[in-house]
Write a protein that holds these residues in place. Sequence first.
Motif, PDB file in Angstrom:
ATOM      1  N   UNK A 142       0.714  -1.205   0.017  1.00 50.01           N
ATOM      2  CA  UNK A 142      -0.173   0.076   0.095  1.00 50.01           C
ATOM      3  C   UNK A 142       0.975   1.200   0.043  1.00 50.01           C
ATOM      4  N   UNK A 143       0.345   2.265  -0.735  1.00 44.79           N
ATOM      5  CA  UNK A 143       1.099   3.523  -0.575  1.00 44.79           C
ATOM      6  C   UNK A 143       0.125   4.646  -0.266  1.00 44.79           C
ATOM      7  N   UNK A 144       0.827   5.348   0.584  1.00 36.56           N
ATOM      8  CA  UNK A 144      -0.048   6.560   1.159  1.00 36.56           C
ATOM      9  C   UNK A 144       0.565   7.728   1.367  1.00 36.56           C
ATOM     10  N   UNK A 168       3.946  -3.043   7.455  1.00 37.86           N
ATOM     11  CA  UNK A 168       5.365  -2.458   7.919  1.00 37.86           C
ATOM     12  C   UNK A 168       5.742  -1.290   7.024  1.00 37.86           C
ATOM     13  N   UNK A 169       6.482  -0.238   7.332  1.00 39.72           N
ATOM     14  CA  UNK A 169       6.933   0.687   6.721  1.00 39.72           C
ATOM     15  C   UNK A 169       8.086   0.398   5.827  1.00 39.72           C
ATOM     16  N   UNK A 170       7.982   0.460   4.477  1.00 36.36           N
ATOM     17  CA  UNK A 170       9.293   0.104   3.704  1.00 36.36           C
ATOM     18  C   UNK A 170      10.105   0.983   3.108  1.00 36.36           C
ATOM     19  N   UNK A 171       9.454   2.310   3.046  1.00 35.32           N
ATOM     20  CA  UNK A 171      10.202   3.588   2.571  1.00 35.32           C
ATOM     21  C   UNK A 171       9.071   4.580   1.912  1.00 35.32           C
ATOM     22  N   UNK A 172      10.245   5.460   1.394  1.00 35.66           N
ATOM     23  CA  UNK A 172       9.410   6.867   0.769  1.00 35.66           C
ATOM     24  C   UNK A 172       9.800   6.548  -0.493  1.00 35.66           C
TER      25      UNK A 172
END
Length: 182
Positions: free
Chosen positions: A133-135, A152-156
Amino acid sequence: MRLDSERVYIRRLEMDDLEALLDLRVRNRYFFKTFESVTSDSHFTLEGQQEILEKVQHNWETDSGYAFGIFLTQQDRLIGRVNLSNVVRGAWESCTMGYFLDEHYNGQGFTTEAVRLAIGFAFGPAELHRVQAAVMPRNVGSIRVLEKAGFRYDGFSEFYLKINGVWEDHNLYSITRERWNS
């Protein structure tokens, strides 16, 4: 197929949902505007929503995506959507997730319940391995939904999606079958 949680259920969107979906989209047009890529007025017509539902049916039939309506259990009312899109098979076995919820029902945990149900479908009947997912970083509520659902946060990712006519940065999140606590 219907998947139930405590207060909501999700099920495949059908042509019978056309008028309820149009009503949801029209009532929330300006609320959703800052979070989605829709730019055409035709999207907010019966014909526009019919085209979307036809695509939903095609995606289900071709195993390329799964769009669910989010319904309040007690009222049997459509209040949003959760989508598993861009399904890729083979070595990746993954998809992207998107969702929206009626402004009136935001902040009450309904989206988190629906997202958890959709993840259960992804790792169950759909036999996927990863959901991404992207937000936008400023969409704090959506970030909280993903975190509560176990993502979990994967990156920017800079300039990731065109939202409301502007290329927006996004935070990327994911959950895998190994990390899913059903």
